[in-house]
Design a protein around this motif. Structure first.
Motif, mmCIF file in Angstrom:
data_model
loop_
_atom_site.group_PDB
_atom_site.id
_atom_site.type_symbol
_atom_site.label_atom_id
_atom_site.label_comp_id
_atom_site.label_asym_id
_atom_site.label_seq_id
_atom_site.Cartn_x
_atom_site.Cartn_y
_atom_site.Cartn_z
ATOM 1 N N SER A 124 0.841 -1.198 0.000
ATOM 2 C CA SER A 124 0.000 0.000 0.000
ATOM 3 C C SER A 124 0.876 1.248 0.000
ATOM 4 N N LEU A 125 0.320 2.340 -0.484
ATOM 5 C CA LEU A 125 0.996 3.636 -0.432
ATOM 6 C C LEU A 125 0.534 4.352 0.844
ATOM 7 N N ASN A 126 1.055 3.947 1.975
ATOM 8 C CA ASN A 126 0.570 4.492 3.245
ATOM 9 C C ASN A 126 1.681 5.035 4.138
ATOM 10 N N ILE A 127 2.852 5.284 3.555
ATOM 11 C CA ILE A 127 3.958 5.859 4.309
ATOM 12 C C ILE A 127 4.158 7.311 3.863
ATOM 13 N N HIS A 128 4.415 8.181 4.795
ATOM 14 C CA HIS A 128 4.674 9.595 4.494
ATOM 15 C C HIS A 128 3.554 10.211 3.655
ATOM 16 N N THR A 129 2.343 9.876 3.949
ATOM 17 C CA THR A 129 1.207 10.488 3.266
ATOM 18 C C THR A 129 0.084 10.715 4.270
ATOM 19 N N GLU A 130 -0.660 11.759 4.055
ATOM 20 C CA GLU A 130 -1.818 12.044 4.899
ATOM 21 C C GLU A 130 -3.066 11.308 4.412
ATOM 22 N N ASP A 131 -3.031 10.814 3.178
ATOM 23 C CA ASP A 131 -4.258 10.337 2.545
ATOM 24 C C ASP A 131 -3.938 9.177 1.615
ATOM 25 N N GLN A 132 -3.857 7.986 2.195
ATOM 26 C CA GLN A 132 -3.528 6.794 1.418
ATOM 27 C C GLN A 132 -4.515 6.566 0.272
ATOM 28 N N ALA A 133 -5.801 6.704 0.549
ATOM 29 C CA ALA A 133 -6.827 6.411 -0.462
ATOM 30 C C ALA A 133 -6.656 7.268 -1.704
ATOM 31 N N THR A 134 -6.400 8.555 -1.497
ATOM 32 C CA THR A 134 -6.259 9.456 -2.634
ATOM 33 C C THR A 134 -4.935 9.255 -3.347
ATOM 34 N N LEU A 135 -3.864 9.039 -2.605
ATOM 35 C CA LEU A 135 -2.565 8.822 -3.238
ATOM 36 C C LEU A 135 -2.590 7.571 -4.109
ATOM 37 N N GLU A 136 -3.213 6.501 -3.636
ATOM 38 C CA GLU A 136 -3.293 5.286 -4.446
ATOM 39 C C GLU A 136 -4.140 5.507 -5.688
ATOM 40 N N ALA A 137 -5.213 6.286 -5.558
ATOM 41 C CA ALA A 137 -6.040 6.591 -6.725
ATOM 42 C C ALA A 137 -5.270 7.403 -7.753
ATOM 43 N N ARG A 138 -4.319 8.196 -7.295
ATOM 44 C CA ARG A 138 -3.571 9.049 -8.217
ATOM 45 C C ARG A 138 -2.561 8.266 -9.047
ATOM 46 N N PHE A 139 -2.478 6.989 -8.812
ATOM 47 C CA PHE A 139 -1.730 6.113 -9.704
ATOM 48 C C PHE A 139 -2.267 6.219 -11.130
ATOM 49 N N TYR A 140 -3.515 6.709 -11.277
ATOM 50 C CA TYR A 140 -4.106 6.809 -12.606
ATOM 51 C C TYR A 140 -3.297 7.725 -13.519
ATOM 52 N N GLU A 141 -2.564 8.667 -12.909
ATOM 53 C CA GLU A 141 -1.727 9.547 -13.726
ATOM 54 C C GLU A 141 -0.599 8.754 -14.399
ATOM 55 N N TYR A 142 -0.062 7.783 -13.683
ATOM 56 C CA TYR A 142 1.025 6.972 -14.239
ATOM 57 C C TYR A 142 0.528 6.058 -15.355
ATOM 58 N N VAL A 143 -0.747 5.693 -15.306
ATOM 59 C CA VAL A 143 -1.328 4.831 -16.334
ATOM 60 C C VAL A 143 -1.157 5.432 -17.729
ATOM 61 N N ARG A 144 -1.288 6.732 -17.819
ATOM 62 C CA ARG A 144 -1.159 7.363 -19.140
ATOM 63 C C ARG A 144 0.266 7.268 -19.657
ATOM 64 N N TYR A 145 1.225 7.323 -18.756
ATOM 65 C CA TYR A 145 2.614 7.113 -19.173
ATOM 66 C C TYR A 145 2.805 5.707 -19.717
ATOM 67 N N ILE A 146 2.260 4.714 -19.027
ATOM 68 C CA ILE A 146 2.407 3.330 -19.495
ATOM 69 C C ILE A 146 1.806 3.197 -20.894
ATOM 70 N N ASN A 147 0.634 3.783 -21.094
ATOM 71 C CA ASN A 147 -0.032 3.683 -22.400
ATOM 72 C C ASN A 147 0.773 4.361 -23.495
ATOM 73 N N THR A 148 1.284 5.561 -23.224
ATOM 74 C CA THR A 148 2.057 6.266 -24.254
ATOM 75 C C THR A 148 3.427 5.630 -24.444
ATOM 76 N N HIS A 149 3.978 5.062 -23.372
ATOM 77 C CA HIS A 149 5.296 4.430 -23.441
ATOM 78 C C HIS A 149 5.266 3.160 -24.283
ATOM 79 N N SER A 150 4.127 2.460 -24.225
ATOM 80 C CA SER A 150 4.034 1.194 -24.951
ATOM 81 C C SER A 150 3.513 1.356 -26.363
ATOM 82 N N SER A 151 3.024 2.554 -26.682
ATOM 83 C CA SER A 151 2.448 2.764 -28.020
ATOM 84 C C SER A 151 3.512 3.189 -29.011
#
Length: 381
Positions: A354-381
């Motif tokens: 989990s992303l629960n170290i040095h963060t005030e809001d684990q739930a939101t930080l984990e959801a923000r992984f969605y930003e990295y998803v676009r990198y994966i998509n553009t990186h593989s295309s």
């Protein structure tokens, strides 16, 4: 273990959570501690599950996308069929300005891409066009959950991300009015974007039409500077934490809309260059929070900039920015590797996955992984 593998591990934990609730529970907007409804995180996870379905073709991921989108279409998410209900703080707008709506629009578009359910796209379009666009200021006004109109959202990244959601939406449908508004906003950006000499983007919008507006802006700026000097605080602690977040929105615009006049300006090139500066990355790790102009009394974790790795996630944002603006940049692979590694070092708990170290809001930080998803998509295309 790399970020993509960690994303998949965290996603597996969220599948039963979504099945149980019918949504992904909200956090509290990181260090701000504004309790959020499930709208934001559910929208972010719609993008993550859409990516995972496209990658694996697993039916449970497709069902997860549908569940996320159906929640966004539900009465609890839009109780008065106007703006999305994004936060519960009655002292602030419950729609979370224009940015809360931008995030919801993104989630619906992601769901449409894998389901082809036009209702998702139409709802995104409807919500976007609910927001009045003032051509004198080239800004959108905030719309309350009940449909009533507030004043302008004067946070620059909020306006920018709303425009970026328009770009994401326009990549899937033709709408002359959305395009007209976005064009006007993009054409105004060369004068609207404000930076410091080093390229750091300033947080607020200063847009004025009348002489009285200009005088008020000057007065507000002088007042702010006096308070800053007296207190030893200013906005730059926060602005450093948001710089990559701003550039991520510009990357969305470039990928989904194309080049705009601002991208050829020296001002933008300076802001883009600052993404890779030693000054920015030092500030994300070492800057003294005592200089933060915001009072964050509930914050317990401040080993790093509270707006950076623990909230906005530079390790999620910088790779995508670099990929999209690759032609304008040199080789930054070493820095990208360092930043993604630091994202894990600062926030990832290997035992709990989990992303629960040095963060005030684990739930939101984990959801923000969605930003990295676009990198994966553009990186593989």
């Amino acid at each position: 273990m790399n970020l993509e593998q960690i994303l998949e591990n965290i996603a597996e934990q969220h599948l039963p959570l979504l099945e149980e609730h019918g949504f992904i529970p909200g956090g509290h907007n990181g260090p701000y501690y504004d309790k959020e409804t499930p709208v934001r995180n559910t929208a972010h996870w719609s993008t993550i599950f859409a990516y995972l379905y496209q990658k694996t073709q697993r039916p449970d991921y497709l069902q997860a996308v549908i569940s996320c989108a159906d929640y966004l279409m539900s009465v609890p998410a839009r109780p008065m069929q106007a703006s999305f209900y994004c936060r519960t703080n009655i002292n602030k707008d419950l729609s979370n300005g224009t940015i809360g709506q931008a995030w919801a629009i993104e989630g619906l578009v992601s769901a449409y891409k894998v389901t082809q359910q036009k209702a998702y796209l139409e709802t995104a379009r409807e919500v976007f066009l609910l927001h009045p666009f003032d051509e004198r200021y080239n800004l959108w006004k905030v719309v309350n959950v009940d449909g009533s109109i507030r004043q302008f959202d004067m946070t620059f990244n909020h306006q920018l991300w709303f425009a970026a959601s328009g770009a994401v939406l326009l990549a899937e449908l033709d709408d002359l009015e959305i395009k007209r508004q976005c064009d006007l906003f993009f054409n105004a950006l060369p004068s609207m974007l404000r930076i410091y000499n080093n390229g750091l983007i300033k947080h607020g919008v200063l847009n004025s039409v009348t002489f009285i507006d200009k005088l008020r802006n000057v007065f507000d700026w002088i007042t702010y500077k006096r308070k800053s000097i007296k207190s030893g605080k200013d906005m730059r602690y926060k602005e450093n934490g948001y710089h990559l977040f701003n550039l991520y929105a510009f990357a969305l615009i470039k990928q989904f809309y194309g080049d705009i006049p601002l991208f050829n300006s020296d001002k933008f090139k300076k802001a883009l260059s600052y993404c890779f500066s030693e000054q920015l990355h030092d500030s994300l790790e070492n800057q003294d929070r005592s200089k933060d102009i915001n009072k964050m009394p509930k914050v317990t974790t401040d080993q790093v900039n509270i707006y950076g790795y623990s909230y906005n996630g530079p390790g999620f944002e910088l790779p995508y920015i670099t990929k999209v603006f690759n032609n304008e940049l040199g080789d930054n692979s070493v820095l990208i590797s360092q930043v993604t590694k630091k994202q894990l070092e600062y926030t990832y708990n290997h035992e709990q996955k989990s992303l629960n170290i040095h963060t005030e809001d684990q739930a939101t930080l984990e959801a923000r992984f969605y930003e990295y998803v676009r990198y994966i998509n553009t990186h593989s295309s």
